[in-house]
Design a protein around this motif. Structure first.
Motif, short mmCIF file in Angstrom:
data_model
loop_
_atom_site.label_atom_id
_atom_site.label_comp_id
_atom_site.label_asym_id
_atom_site.label_seq_id
_atom_site.Cartn_x
_atom_site.Cartn_y
_atom_site.Cartn_z
N ALA A 156 101.97 18.12 37.03
CA ALA A 156 103.32 17.56 37.14
C ALA A 156 103.66 17.09 38.55
N THR A 157 102.93 17.58 39.56
CA THR A 157 103.20 17.15 40.93
C THR A 157 102.59 15.79 41.24
N LEU A 158 101.70 15.29 40.37
CA LEU A 158 101.08 13.99 40.59
C LEU A 158 102.04 12.87 40.20
N THR A 159 102.00 11.79 40.95
CA THR A 159 102.77 10.60 40.58
C THR A 159 102.12 9.96 39.36
N PRO A 160 102.84 9.11 38.62
CA PRO A 160 102.22 8.41 37.49
C PRO A 160 100.96 7.65 37.89
N ARG A 161 100.97 7.04 39.07
CA ARG A 161 99.79 6.30 39.53
C ARG A 161 98.61 7.24 39.78
N GLU A 162 98.89 8.40 40.39
CA GLU A 162 97.83 9.38 40.64
C GLU A 162 97.26 9.93 39.32
N GLN A 163 98.13 10.16 38.35
CA GLN A 163 97.66 10.62 37.05
C GLN A 163 96.75 9.58 36.40
N GLU A 164 97.12 8.33 36.52
CA GLU A 164 96.30 7.26 35.95
C GLU A 164 94.93 7.21 36.63
N VAL A 165 94.92 7.36 37.95
CA VAL A 165 93.65 7.36 38.68
C VAL A 165 92.77 8.52 38.22
N MET A 166 93.36 9.70 38.03
CA MET A 166 92.57 10.85 37.59
C MET A 166 91.94 10.61 36.22
N GLN A 167 92.68 9.96 35.33
CA GLN A 167 92.13 9.67 34.01
C GLN A 167 90.95 8.70 34.11
N HIS A 168 91.03 7.78 35.05
CA HIS A 168 89.91 6.86 35.26
C HIS A 168 88.71 7.60 35.87
N VAL A 169 88.99 8.53 36.77
CA VAL A 169 87.90 9.29 37.42
C VAL A 169 87.10 10.06 36.38
N VAL A 170 87.79 10.77 35.48
CA VAL A 170 87.07 11.56 34.48
C VAL A 170 86.36 10.68 33.45
N ALA A 171 86.75 9.41 33.39
CA ALA A 171 86.06 8.47 32.51
C ALA A 171 84.78 7.95 33.16
N GLY A 172 84.54 8.39 34.43
CA GLY A 172 83.31 8.03 35.11
C GLY A 172 83.40 6.78 35.96
N MET A 173 84.60 6.29 36.22
CA MET A 173 84.76 5.06 36.99
C MET A 173 84.73 5.33 38.48
N MET A 174 84.14 4.42 39.24
CA MET A 174 84.12 4.49 40.69
C MET A 174 85.40 3.88 41.24
N ASN A 175 85.64 4.11 42.56
CA ASN A 175 86.87 3.61 43.16
C ASN A 175 87.06 2.11 42.97
N LYS A 176 85.96 1.36 43.11
CA LYS A 176 86.04 -0.10 42.97
C LYS A 176 86.44 -0.48 41.55
N GLN A 177 85.89 0.22 40.57
CA GLN A 177 86.22 -0.06 39.17
C GLN A 177 87.66 0.35 38.85
N ILE A 178 88.09 1.48 39.42
CA ILE A 178 89.47 1.93 39.22
C ILE A 178 90.44 0.91 39.79
#
Length: 222
Positions: A156-178
């Protein structure tokens, strides 16, 4: 206290937090004998002659279990177990005891979630062992619940943008892809990722995956 991932993946059952045993049996002599037996191993015990009396009594917030007779005058123990299951809410583990049990009754109780089913007369040690196992089971359940509450608070402390980034990270995406997926600069994606990992107290992507799996199973990160 163990860290969050320890609690989520292998909750301890050796916590010294006190446990409480509730007994429901219509026979006073049996209630007295069980109270004496369980208090002899330093357990907190409360005994009741009926399910109604048990329901009306206050409950401990710590680990607990219910030692429940199958044959009760106003409602059978199995019927009470069924009514608890219909609420859809977690409840303390149940140990059944009966003087007139059969295999079908035992199977029904165990399928409905009972932790043990003891036939009267039972050995004192069998009851003690069953109660200790039930309290340890409930202690582990409560530890998992506390860990998940802490995890939800971190999420809950994460911003909506940070939450979205985390979901991309666990999907295996690199920073460039995110960055490409979200339409932001790669450095911005990297910053969001770093901030989110710190807020979630993740030591690695593997930790994050386990946390997100736990949150997803509860609907918090979906």
């Amino acid at each position: 206290m163990p860290d969050l991932m320890t609690l989520l993946t292998a909750p301890s059952i050796t916590d010294e937090e006190d446990g409480t045993v509730y007994i429901v049996d219509g026979e006073e002599l049996i209630r007295q004998a069980l109270v004496s037996l369980l208090r002899s191993v330093n357990l907190k015990v409360h005994a009741f002659a009926s399910i109604e009396a048990f329901i009306a009594a206050p409950r401990s917030a710590g680990p607990s279990c219910l030692v429940l007779d199958v044959q009760l005058p106003e409602q059978s123990g199995l019927a009470f177990q069924t009514s608890l299951a219909k609420t859809g809410k977690p409840h303390m583990p149940i140990i059944f005891m009966t003087g007139h049990g059969d295999i079908a009754m035992t199977v029904k109780a165990m399928k409905a979630g009972a932790l043990d089913f003891l036939s009267k007369p039972f050995r004192d040690q069998d009851m003690i062992d069953a109660v200790i196992a039930a309290l340890n089971w409930d202690r582990a359940r409560l530890a998992r619940n506390r860990a998940l509450d802490e995890l939800r608070a971190r999420w809950a402390t994460l911003t909506p943008r940070e939450q979205e980034v985390m979901q991309h990270v666990v999907a295996g995406m690199m920073n460039k892809q995110i960055a490409a997926s979200m339409g932001i600069a790669e450095i911005t994606a990297k910053i969001h990722r770093g901030q989110a990992m710190r807020k979630m107290a993740c030591r690695s992507v593997a930790d994050l995956v386990r946390m997100m799996d736990a949150l997803g199973a509860c609907g918090d990160a979906q």
